[in-house]
Motif scaffolding. Structure first.
Motif, PDB file in Angstrom:
ATOM      1  N   LEU A  38      22.388  35.025  44.974  1.00 14.98           N
ATOM      2  CA  LEU A  38      23.486  35.236  43.939  1.00 14.98           C
ATOM      3  C   LEU A  38      23.962  34.383  42.944  1.00 14.98           C
ATOM      4  O   LEU A  38      24.794  35.380  41.698  1.00 14.98           O
ATOM      5  CB  LEU A  38      24.823  35.704  45.199  1.00 14.98           C
ATOM      6  CG  LEU A  38      24.522  36.946  45.987  1.00 14.98           C
ATOM      7  CD1 LEU A  38      26.308  37.033  46.665  1.00 14.98           C
ATOM      8  CD2 LEU A  38      23.694  38.312  45.703  1.00 14.98           C
ATOM      9  N   GLU A  39      23.755  33.407  42.930  1.00 15.04           N
ATOM     10  CA  GLU A  39      23.564  32.241  42.022  1.00 15.04           C
ATOM     11  C   GLU A  39      23.043  32.945  40.326  1.00 15.04           C
ATOM     12  O   GLU A  39      23.880  32.972  39.338  1.00 15.04           O
ATOM     13  CB  GLU A  39      22.558  30.917  42.121  1.00 15.04           C
ATOM     14  CG  GLU A  39      23.044  29.849  43.707  1.00 15.04           C
ATOM     15  CD  GLU A  39      24.622  29.291  43.476  1.00 15.04           C
ATOM     16  OE1 GLU A  39      25.003  29.472  41.514  1.00 15.04           O
ATOM     17  OE2 GLU A  39      25.051  28.463  44.147  1.00 15.04           O
ATOM     18  N   PRO A  40      21.805  33.497  40.308  1.00 14.51           N
ATOM     19  CA  PRO A  40      21.464  34.088  38.876  1.00 14.51           C
ATOM     20  C   PRO A  40      22.514  35.154  38.784  1.00 14.51           C
ATOM     21  O   PRO A  40      22.811  35.395  36.925  1.00 14.51           O
ATOM     22  CB  PRO A  40      20.425  34.500  38.935  1.00 14.51           C
ATOM     23  CG  PRO A  40      19.683  33.587  40.074  1.00 14.51           C
ATOM     24  CD  PRO A  40      20.844  33.350  41.317  1.00 14.51           C
ATOM     25  N   TYR A  41      23.351  35.725  38.889  1.00 15.49           N
ATOM     26  CA  TYR A  41      24.381  36.457  38.508  1.00 15.49           C
ATOM     27  C   TYR A  41      26.048  36.045  38.063  1.00 15.49           C
ATOM     28  O   TYR A  41      26.676  37.238  37.772  1.00 15.49           O
ATOM     29  CB  TYR A  41      24.641  37.252  39.616  1.00 15.49           C
ATOM     30  CG  TYR A  41      23.115  38.075  39.860  1.00 15.49           C
ATOM     31  CD1 TYR A  41      22.372  39.266  38.921  1.00 15.49           C
ATOM     32  CD2 TYR A  41      22.868  37.190  40.888  1.00 15.49           C
ATOM     33  CE1 TYR A  41      20.772  39.507  39.432  1.00 15.49           C
ATOM     34  CE2 TYR A  41      21.248  38.045  41.348  1.00 15.49           C
ATOM     35  CZ  TYR A  41      20.089  38.645  40.634  1.00 15.49           C
ATOM     36  OH  TYR A  41      19.355  39.619  41.021  1.00 15.49           O
ATOM     37  N   ASN A  42      26.233  35.157  38.673  1.00 11.01           N
ATOM     38  CA  ASN A  42      27.559  34.136  37.753  1.00 11.01           C
ATOM     39  C   ASN A  42      28.912  34.756  38.377  1.00 11.01           C
ATOM     40  O   ASN A  42      29.304  35.377  37.918  1.00 11.01           O
ATOM     41  CB  ASN A  42      27.178  33.669  37.222  1.00 11.01           C
ATOM     42  CG  ASN A  42      28.424  33.038  36.031  1.00 11.01           C
ATOM     43  OD1 ASN A  42      28.740  31.958  37.127  1.00 11.01           O
ATOM     44  ND2 ASN A  42      29.366  32.948  35.398  1.00 11.01           N
ATOM     45  N   ILE A  43      28.694  35.488  39.643  1.00  9.24           N
ATOM     46  CA  ILE A  43      29.921  36.331  40.196  1.00  9.24           C
ATOM     47  C   ILE A  43      30.676  35.666  40.903  1.00  9.24           C
ATOM     48  O   ILE A  43      31.024  34.905  41.837  1.00  9.24           O
ATOM     49  CB  ILE A  43      29.130  37.471  41.418  1.00  9.24           C
ATOM     50  CG1 ILE A  43      28.150  38.047  40.834  1.00  9.24           C
ATOM     51  CG2 ILE A  43      30.595  38.308  41.805  1.00  9.24           C
ATOM     52  CD1 ILE A  43      27.637  39.174  41.385  1.00  9.24           C
ATOM     53  N   LEU A  44      32.289  35.500  40.241  1.00 10.89           N
ATOM     54  CA  LEU A  44      33.352  35.149  40.523  1.00 10.89           C
ATOM     55  C   LEU A  44      34.159  36.038  41.220  1.00 10.89           C
ATOM     56  O   LEU A  44      34.605  36.514  40.398  1.00 10.89           O
ATOM     57  CB  LEU A  44      33.603  34.197  39.194  1.00 10.89           C
ATOM     58  CG  LEU A  44      33.198  33.349  38.621  1.00 10.89           C
ATOM     59  CD1 LEU A  44      33.653  32.828  37.201  1.00 10.89           C
ATOM     60  CD2 LEU A  44      32.690  31.802  39.203  1.00 10.89           C
ATOM     61  N   VAL A  45      34.730  35.241  41.816  1.00 11.82           N
ATOM     62  CA  VAL A  45      35.790  35.611  42.714  1.00 11.82           C
ATOM     63  C   VAL A  45      36.932  35.606  43.186  1.00 11.82           C
ATOM     64  O   VAL A  45      36.565  33.879  43.473  1.00 11.82           O
ATOM     65  CB  VAL A  45      35.906  36.408  44.023  1.00 11.82           C
ATOM     66  CG1 VAL A  45      34.442  38.029  43.749  1.00 11.82           C
ATOM     67  CG2 VAL A  45      34.960  35.617  44.632  1.00 11.82           C
ATOM     68  N   ASN A  46      38.579  35.414  43.464  1.00 13.35           N
ATOM     69  CA  ASN A  46      39.824  34.714  43.543  1.00 13.35           C
ATOM     70  C   ASN A  46      40.169  35.138  44.386  1.00 13.35           C
ATOM     71  O   ASN A  46      41.318  34.678  43.926  1.00 13.35           O
ATOM     72  CB  ASN A  46      40.531  34.417  42.149  1.00 13.35           C
ATOM     73  CG  ASN A  46      41.316  35.926  41.286  1.00 13.35           C
ATOM     74  OD1 ASN A  46      40.378  36.850  42.068  1.00 13.35           O
ATOM     75  ND2 ASN A  46      40.934  35.023  40.164  1.00 13.35           N
ATOM     76  N   SER A  47      39.762  36.065  45.082  1.00  7.00           N
ATOM     77  CA  SER A  47      40.413  37.066  46.050  1.00  7.00           C
ATOM     78  C   SER A  47      39.779  38.078  46.754  1.00  7.00           C
ATOM     79  O   SER A  47      38.740  37.946  47.253  1.00  7.00           O
ATOM     80  CB  SER A  47      41.900  38.121  45.573  1.00  7.00           C
ATOM     81  OG  SER A  47      40.939  38.717  44.704  1.00  7.00           O
ATOM     82  N   SER A  48      40.659  38.723  48.088  1.00  8.15           N
ATOM     83  CA  SER A  48      39.516  38.725  49.033  1.00  8.15           C
ATOM     84  C   SER A  48      38.843  40.567  48.364  1.00  8.15           C
ATOM     85  O   SER A  48      39.021  40.088  46.840  1.00  8.15           O
ATOM     86  CB  SER A  48      40.035  39.521  50.071  1.00  8.15           C
ATOM     87  OG  SER A  48      40.416  38.587  50.823  1.00  8.15           O
TER      88      SER A  48
END
Length: 396
Positions: free
Chosen positions: A216-226
């Motif tokens: 999933l690294e190439p998609y740069n998906i950031l989350v800060n909660s569930s």
């Protein structure tokens, strides 16, 4: 044996249906748009366009109204909505749908005055047996999804990889899409897609694969909660009925609900934060919670921590690895070593591959069962005894 049927894609009779063929293209470039989700909102009627933007949409007069809404959606494009009556007219007369690109919103960069380094933080669920599972069945309703809520603390992290286990796959090849969704205000299931890269996360699943790990690294998906993560069926490569079974996480005291003697869900007492699994039968369908059991979706994520904290975590992980027993050997066919054989420990879910010289290493203890798989070869299973070195004979 405890059986959980989480997900069933229904086959509909073709009686009372009209089939519409269409093409989805970019409004400016006129180029086809692949893998667009197309369907009637909140219904079990939907499909996905293929690599060339072509699609077939079945509209059943007995199950939908002329005022129901047909929706076209795709990453990087503005969603199109129209009534079923308008869709019938447009697809009958023109058969071409033009979608406008939307402004790209990139995930923000993380800036800190403190020197931070990334560390791997696993989240999600794994299975230790095959008693619970989710599945796709039959050959209709492309765009059907299984989604599980992943609990994390309120600290920003990047999604690095997704891992899941295949219990059975009757198809030669299936194309799957990974989707990541945020949680709505009322937590009625998956909400907005968090993939801002405008690139579909696609994976071609081959027959005989056991453990799948998607980068999933190439998609740069950031989350800060569930958040929710899902697998979606977007294409099958032959006319065989779909029969894909994935491992679900383990729970106790389940009570299986049944209809017509077929398992359709599950009810049980669970921890408050274990939110279970949602599904929708087809593209644009309604999300429905079907079980309190979670799919065995396991993710590696990256969090930024201080260098001191990172070193403590790495030292502990190294000591844990050193304590674990390693089994090693060679994968062989007719006296020749075989590289790129996948080795999988069914207890720990750890995977490894034989190198260019056919050599492999994997953590295992007595009574663990190892599976050896490679495209074109039969799956080999071995129960580990006291030995730490062994050679595995592969067969075509």
């Amino acid at each position: 044996m405890k059986i959980l049927g989480i997900f069933l894609i229904c086959i509909y009779s073709v009686c009372g249906q009209d089939t519409y063929k269409g093409l989805v293209v970019d409004k400016v470039t006129k180029q086809p748009i692949p893998f667009v989700n197309i369907g009637v909102q909140g219904k079990r009627t939907g499909t996905v366009s293929d690599e060339k933007g072509l699609f077939y949409l079945y509209l059943d007069e007995t199950k939908i109204q002329s005022t129901d809404i047909v929706q076209f959606s795709s990453l990087g494009y503005q969603t199109i909505e129209m009534s079923v009556s308008n869709a019938r007219y447009i697809l009958r007369e023109h058969s071409k749908i033009e979608m406008r690109s939307e402004n790209i919103i990139l995930n923000e960069a993380v800036v800190s005055s403190t020197l931070l380094v990334p560390i791997i933080k696993p989240v999600g669920y794994r299975s230790t047996d095959n008693n619970n599972f989710g599945y796709w069945k039959d050959n209709k309703a492309l765009g059907g999804e299984l989604a599980t809520r992943i609990e994390v603390n309120n600290q920003k992290r990047k999604l690095s990889s997704l891992e899941f286990e295949i219990l059975e796959n009757l198809s030669d090849s299936l194309l799957l899409r990974v989707n990541v969704y945020d949680i709505g205000d009322n937590d009625g299931g998956p909400n907005q897609n968090l993939n801002k890269s405008n690139k579909n996360i696609l994976y071609t699943l081959k027959k005989h694969e056991v453990i799948v790990k998607i980068d999933l690294e190439p998609y740069n998906i950031l989350v800060n909660s569930s958040f929710y993560i899902s697998l979606e069926l977007v294409k099958r490569y032959n006319n065989k009925p779909v029969g894909l079974v994935l491992a679900a996480a383990d729970k106790n005291d389940e009570h299986i609900k049944r209809a017509n003697n077929k398992p359709i869900g599950l009810g049980m007492t669970i921890p408050e934060k274990s939110k279970g699994t949602y599904r929708r039968y087809a593209s644009q369908g309604k999300w429905i919670k079907v079980s309190n059991i979670n799919m065995a979706f396991y993710l590696e994520t990256k969090q930024l921590v201080s260098k001191d904290k990172a070193k403590k975590i790495e030292d502990k992980q190294k000591k844990d690895r050193e304590k674990r027993r390693i089994v090693s050997g060679f994968t062989i066919f007719k006296g020749e070593v075989i590289p790129n054989v996948n080795i999988y420990n069914s207890r720990t879910k750890e995977t490894s591959f034989s190198d260019v010289n056919g050599k492999f290493q994997i953590h295992a203890k007595k009574n663990d069962v190892l599976f050896f798989t490679r495209q074109g070869y039969n799956k080999v299973s071995l129960k580990i005894g006291k030995e730490r070195a062994l050679n595995v004979l592969m067969q075509l």
